[in-house]
Scaffold this active site. Structure first.
Site, PDB file in Angstrom:
ATOM      1  N   THR A 150       1.804   0.721  13.304  1.00 53.66           N
ATOM      2  CA  THR A 150       0.417   0.709  12.845  1.00 53.66           C
ATOM      3  C   THR A 150      -0.243  -0.648  13.026  1.00 53.66           C
ATOM      4  OG1 THR A 150       1.067   2.329  11.166  1.00 53.66           O
ATOM      5  CG2 THR A 150      -1.112   1.336  10.942  1.00 53.66           C
ATOM      6  N   HIS A 182       0.822  -1.210   0.000  1.00 50.87           N
ATOM      7  CA  HIS A 182       0.000   0.000   0.000  1.00 50.87           C
ATOM      8  C   HIS A 182       0.852   1.253   0.000  1.00 50.87           C
ATOM      9  CE1 HIS A 182       0.870   0.994   4.209  1.00 50.87           C
ATOM     10  NE2 HIS A 182       0.753  -0.305   4.471  1.00 50.87           N
ATOM     11  N   TYR A 212       1.419  -5.472  15.852  1.00 51.75           N
ATOM     12  CA  TYR A 212       2.515  -5.031  16.720  1.00 51.75           C
ATOM     13  C   TYR A 212       2.152  -4.991  18.200  1.00 51.75           C
ATOM     14  CZ  TYR A 212       5.795  -4.020  12.975  1.00 51.75           C
ATOM     15  OH  TYR A 212       6.671  -4.148  11.929  1.00 51.75           O
ATOM     16  N   HIS A 220       0.494  -5.512   2.619  1.00 48.76           N
ATOM     17  CA  HIS A 220       1.336  -4.777   3.563  1.00 48.76           C
ATOM     18  C   HIS A 220       2.773  -5.287   3.536  1.00 48.76           C
ATOM     19  CE1 HIS A 220      -2.427  -3.188   5.339  1.00 48.76           C
ATOM     20  NE2 HIS A 220      -2.879  -4.364   4.948  1.00 48.76           N
ATOM     21  N   GLY A 221       3.666  -4.481   4.087  1.00 51.13           N
ATOM     22  CA  GLY A 221       5.081  -4.833   4.051  1.00 51.13           C
ATOM     23  C   GLY A 221       5.380  -6.223   4.566  1.00 51.13           C
ATOM     24  N   GLU A 275      -1.401  -6.551   7.850  1.00 54.13           N
ATOM     25  CA  GLU A 275      -0.058  -6.263   8.341  1.00 54.13           C
ATOM     26  C   GLU A 275       0.206  -7.057   9.620  1.00 54.13           C
ATOM     27  OE1 GLU A 275       2.924  -5.824   8.234  1.00 54.13           O
ATOM     28  OE2 GLU A 275       3.194  -3.702   7.762  1.00 54.13           O
ATOM     29  N   ARG A 289      -6.130   0.900   4.194  1.00 51.99           N
ATOM     30  CA  ARG A 289      -5.016   1.432   3.414  1.00 51.99           C
ATOM     31  C   ARG A 289      -4.659   0.527   2.239  1.00 51.99           C
ATOM     32  NH1 ARG A 289      -3.236  -0.201   8.453  1.00 51.99           N
ATOM     33  NH2 ARG A 289      -1.342  -1.490   8.647  1.00 51.99           N
TER      34      ARG A 289
END
Length: 209
Positions: A25, A13, A94, A161-162, A91, A64
């Site tokens: 995030t 994204h 966290y 996502h990453g 994602e 996102r």
């Protein structure tokens, strides 16, 4: 079937509001910044310029990634594709770090500890997921849903996502738990894979400006 028809494109994204603020995030549902919107549109322009077309799209349960997908496809003139959303592509979570500024986290827990949480393969942040945990949910979804679509001849776009995309890149590029932590995915830059019939990679191209 020609290799050219086994098309898989992975797209992280565009910049989110919390990327801009340097905040952890995770699963918090944060939208794109104006820069992120432009990155998504630019990804669409690049793929259109390369003559890419898609039959189906996959994305996460977070706005996102969904917004990036919509903007990208609109730029390509390919709205209305079948779209599948699943939190398996979310994602990395966290945990207790969500919402914290990364620099503040370093001050609180130390540079080395935060580096371990962010970059190691199997160290979990408090209450959250390691990259290994993310792989454990993203990879089965890829094997059960995304890969069969690609191998059947559908041209597939995945906007996510990453960390969830790194789980897929780990398999596609043959990376290991030792090498995957150093691998970064830029926002809004398409990774174009063409697969062989046995699901190995025939070619890979990064569509940078």
């Amino acid at each position: 079937m020609p290799d050219a028809e086994r098309l898989l494109v992975l797209l992280r994204h565009g910049q989110s509001e919390w990327n801009l603020k340097n905040l952890f995030t995770g699963w918090r549902d944060i939208d794109l910044t104006p820069t992120g919107v432009e990155e998504a549109k630019e990804a669409g322009r690049r793929m259109k310029a390369h003559g890419l077309r898609f039959d189906v799209a996959f994305t996460s349960a977070l706005i996102r990634a969904q917004h990036t997908l919509a903007l990208t496809l609109a730029e390509m003139g390919q709205t209305g594709l079948p779209e599948f959303r699943d939190q398996a592509l979310n994602e990395r979570h966290y945990g207790d770090l969500v919402g914290l500024n990364k620099d503040d986290a370093r001050k609180k827990w130390g540079e080395e500890q935060v580096h371990q949480w962010r970059r190691s393969y199997d160290v979990q942040p408090p209450g959250g997921e390691s990259l290994k945990d993310t792989v454990a949910r993203a990879l089965p979804y890829y094997c059960q849903h995304i890969l069969p679509a690609v191998l059947s001849g559908k041209r597939v776009l995945v906007a996510a996502h990453g960390n969830s995309l790194r789980a897929l890149v780990m398999v596609l590029d043959g990376l290991t738990p030792e090498t995957i932590p150093a691998m970064e995915l830029a926002t809004g830059v398409p990774l174009v894979y063409r697969l062989n019939a046995d699901s190995t990679v025939a070619s890979k191209e990064v569509l940078t400006a």
